[in-house]
Design a protein around this motif. Sequence first.
Motif, PDB file in Angstrom:
ATOM      1  N   GLU A 190      27.574  29.192  34.021  1.00  0.00           N
ATOM      2  CA  GLU A 190      28.574  28.573  35.125  1.00  0.00           C
ATOM      3  C   GLU A 190      28.818  29.306  36.278  1.00  0.00           C
ATOM      4  N   LEU A 191      28.152  28.998  37.125  1.00  0.00           N
ATOM      5  CA  LEU A 191      28.276  29.936  38.492  1.00  0.00           C
ATOM      6  C   LEU A 191      29.554  29.885  38.961  1.00  0.00           C
ATOM      7  N   PRO A 192      29.933  31.050  39.853  1.00  0.00           N
ATOM      8  CA  PRO A 192      31.130  31.243  40.484  1.00  0.00           C
ATOM      9  C   PRO A 192      31.377  30.171  41.391  1.00  0.00           C
ATOM     10  N   GLU A 193      32.546  29.899  41.871  1.00  0.00           N
ATOM     11  CA  GLU A 193      32.554  28.881  42.847  1.00  0.00           C
ATOM     12  C   GLU A 193      31.967  29.301  44.361  1.00  0.00           C
ATOM     13  N   LYS A 194      31.756  30.572  44.594  1.00  0.00           N
ATOM     14  CA  LYS A 194      31.423  31.259  45.772  1.00  0.00           C
ATOM     15  C   LYS A 194      30.174  32.061  45.038  1.00  0.00           C
ATOM     16  N   VAL A 195      28.774  32.066  45.513  1.00  0.00           N
ATOM     17  CA  VAL A 195      27.759  33.128  45.064  1.00  0.00           C
ATOM     18  C   VAL A 195      27.335  33.485  46.324  1.00  0.00           C
ATOM     19  N   GLN A 196      27.229  34.895  46.563  1.00  0.00           N
ATOM     20  CA  GLN A 196      26.801  35.669  47.425  1.00  0.00           C
ATOM     21  C   GLN A 196      25.062  35.852  47.447  1.00  0.00           C
ATOM     22  N   GLY A 197      24.618  35.835  46.288  1.00  0.00           N
ATOM     23  CA  GLY A 197      23.245  35.961  46.044  1.00  0.00           C
ATOM     24  C   GLY A 197      22.719  36.902  46.986  1.00  0.00           C
ATOM     25  N   ILE A 198      21.388  36.739  47.401  1.00  0.00           N
ATOM     26  CA  ILE A 198      21.008  38.028  48.449  1.00  0.00           C
ATOM     27  C   ILE A 198      21.321  37.786  49.748  1.00  0.00           C
ATOM     28  N   CYS A 199      22.338  37.123  50.113  1.00  0.00           N
ATOM     29  CA  CYS A 199      22.804  37.112  51.537  1.00  0.00           C
ATOM     30  C   CYS A 199      23.553  38.345  51.980  1.00  0.00           C
ATOM     31  N   PRO A 200      23.668  38.653  53.099  1.00  0.00           N
ATOM     32  CA  PRO A 200      24.108  39.888  53.684  1.00  0.00           C
ATOM     33  C   PRO A 200      25.590  39.759  53.294  1.00  0.00           C
ATOM     34  N   GLN A 201      26.281  41.221  53.147  1.00  0.00           N
ATOM     35  CA  GLN A 201      27.829  41.070  53.077  1.00  0.00           C
ATOM     36  C   GLN A 201      28.530  40.362  53.990  1.00  0.00           C
ATOM     37  N   GLY A 202      29.289  39.699  53.425  1.00  0.00           N
ATOM     38  CA  GLY A 202      30.403  38.393  54.399  1.00  0.00           C
ATOM     39  C   GLY A 202      29.800  37.353  54.239  1.00  0.00           C
ATOM     40  N   TRP A 203      28.485  36.974  53.732  1.00  0.00           N
ATOM     41  CA  TRP A 203      27.893  35.878  53.917  1.00  0.00           C
ATOM     42  C   TRP A 203      27.388  35.431  52.340  1.00  0.00           C
ATOM     43  N   ARG A 204      27.225  34.074  52.259  1.00  0.00           N
ATOM     44  CA  ARG A 204      26.865  33.725  50.913  1.00  0.00           C
ATOM     45  C   ARG A 204      25.913  32.703  50.713  1.00  0.00           C
ATOM     46  N   LEU A 205      25.124  32.144  49.653  1.00  0.00           N
ATOM     47  CA  LEU A 205      24.514  31.065  49.399  1.00  0.00           C
ATOM     48  C   LEU A 205      25.065  30.036  49.627  1.00  0.00           C
ATOM     49  N   PRO A 206      24.636  28.936  50.185  1.00  0.00           N
ATOM     50  CA  PRO A 206      25.615  27.718  50.425  1.00  0.00           C
ATOM     51  C   PRO A 206      25.752  27.025  49.107  1.00  0.00           C
ATOM     52  N   SER A 207      26.748  26.366  48.976  1.00  0.00           N
ATOM     53  CA  SER A 207      26.809  25.363  47.794  1.00  0.00           C
ATOM     54  C   SER A 207      26.473  23.887  48.227  1.00  0.00           C
ATOM     55  N   LEU A 208      26.429  23.147  47.090  1.00  0.00           N
ATOM     56  CA  LEU A 208      26.196  21.598  47.567  1.00  0.00           C
ATOM     57  C   LEU A 208      27.415  21.082  48.600  1.00  0.00           C
ATOM     58  N   GLU A 209      28.644  21.490  48.282  1.00  0.00           N
ATOM     59  CA  GLU A 209      29.689  21.088  49.191  1.00  0.00           C
ATOM     60  C   GLU A 209      29.674  21.616  50.521  1.00  0.00           C
ATOM     61  N   ASP A 210      28.940  22.778  50.554  1.00  0.00           N
ATOM     62  CA  ASP A 210      28.630  23.183  52.255  1.00  0.00           C
ATOM     63  C   ASP A 210      27.682  22.375  52.890  1.00  0.00           C
ATOM     64  N   TRP A 211      26.578  21.951  52.041  1.00  0.00           N
ATOM     65  CA  TRP A 211      25.516  21.237  52.584  1.00  0.00           C
ATOM     66  C   TRP A 211      26.111  19.869  53.037  1.00  0.00           C
ATOM     67  N   LEU A 212      27.033  19.198  52.242  1.00  0.00           N
ATOM     68  CA  LEU A 212      27.436  18.011  52.224  1.00  0.00           C
ATOM     69  C   LEU A 212      28.505  18.020  53.595  1.00  0.00           C
ATOM     70  N   ALA A 213      29.103  18.860  53.887  1.00  0.00           N
ATOM     71  CA  ALA A 213      30.218  19.222  55.008  1.00  0.00           C
ATOM     72  C   ALA A 213      29.433  19.224  56.171  1.00  0.00           C
ATOM     73  N   MET A 214      28.326  20.029  56.059  1.00  0.00           N
ATOM     74  CA  MET A 214      27.527  20.166  57.194  1.00  0.00           C
ATOM     75  C   MET A 214      26.744  18.767  57.692  1.00  0.00           C
ATOM     76  N   LEU A 215      26.200  18.158  56.612  1.00  0.00           N
ATOM     77  CA  LEU A 215      25.566  16.913  57.000  1.00  0.00           C
ATOM     78  C   LEU A 215      26.339  15.892  57.508  1.00  0.00           C
ATOM     79  N   SER A 216      27.521  15.671  56.965  1.00  0.00           N
ATOM     80  CA  SER A 216      28.664  14.790  57.360  1.00  0.00           C
ATOM     81  C   SER A 216      28.979  15.208  58.786  1.00  0.00           C
ATOM     82  N   GLU A 217      29.036  16.606  59.361  1.00  0.00           N
ATOM     83  CA  GLU A 217      29.283  16.719  60.780  1.00  0.00           C
ATOM     84  C   GLU A 217      28.330  16.463  61.661  1.00  0.00           C
TER      85      GLU A 217
END
Length: 323
Positions: A190-217
């Motif tokens: 069960e992954l956390p709601e936000k996953v930094q992954g190997i992204c720099p500090q202050g950034w994170r690996l996008p979630s499905l919701e992030d991609w959906l919001a961007m594609l909707s935009e």
Amino acid sequence: MKKILIAFCMTLFLAACGDDSSSTGANGSETQKEMSSSSSEERNNNAISSSSRKNSSSSAKQSPEELLGPWNNPVVSSSSVEESSCEGCIDWSIPKEAYLNPEIEYDSITDERDGKVYKTVKIGEQVWMAENLDYSDSVKTPSLLGKSWCNGNDPKKCEVAGRLYTWAAAIDSVALSAEGLDCGLHKVCELPEKVQGICPQGWRLPSLEDWLAMLSEIGGDSYAGTCLKSQLWDGDEVNPNFDRFGFSAIPAGAFHKTRMFGDTERDNSGEFYGPDERVAFFWFASEETKLYAYFLHIFYNTYTLFHSGDKDNAYSIRCIKDY
């Protein structure tokens, strides 16, 4: 009604991206079998079209299937598939900055771990990297050991298109294990709601919701893929219909591990895939099973789809700013 719906979708696309008469091919069954490593005897290849998403504000607790809803793969006859050609493939000799849209106002960040600088762009209320991640320090980040590659094992290609990462590397499975989460290949967690992954500090690996919001935009239908592509996606001939929002995707391809039977751990043998087919793959922080996780797939034509693919294949990463 069907004709009205198609017309409505095309209206959305034209409003967001402009007419793209030079790249309106359809995604055929032959192309899809070649492009996605998730086609196998073990399960159905369920590609998830961005045109099927309606509720991008759904709860983070929902699974990808619940967020996207039931969907049947829209495969067309192979006779109507646009032929893919390597004419105008990615030009590895030009710097990564050349793939950005000169009409977009970009910002930039510096990754403090290695000093590399990345252009960033605001799309709606989100801020995205406008370049693929190219972080490789497996001493500071053990999750990367043996789990990331430059395309063709050529370091100069990493300078242009970033590195290709397995899903376990993308989510930084070693860091998650320190938090008590056993995630990665052959595992479901069960992954956390936000996953930094190997992204720099202050950034994170996008979630499905992030991609959906961007594609909707940027339009909200399967043709939105056109909006994400660099104007030089097809080589050094500028296509002004591409990259209206500055995401500037380039066809960085993938690394596909050699298939083995069952759940046997694979070695690092395999093949680099995709640059000559003009496709891009981006991991995000959602998994389907112990063997498969989800990624965004941008085709050489206008299609943008979600797939689930082998966790130990290697794809690109775009990080999103963590507010």
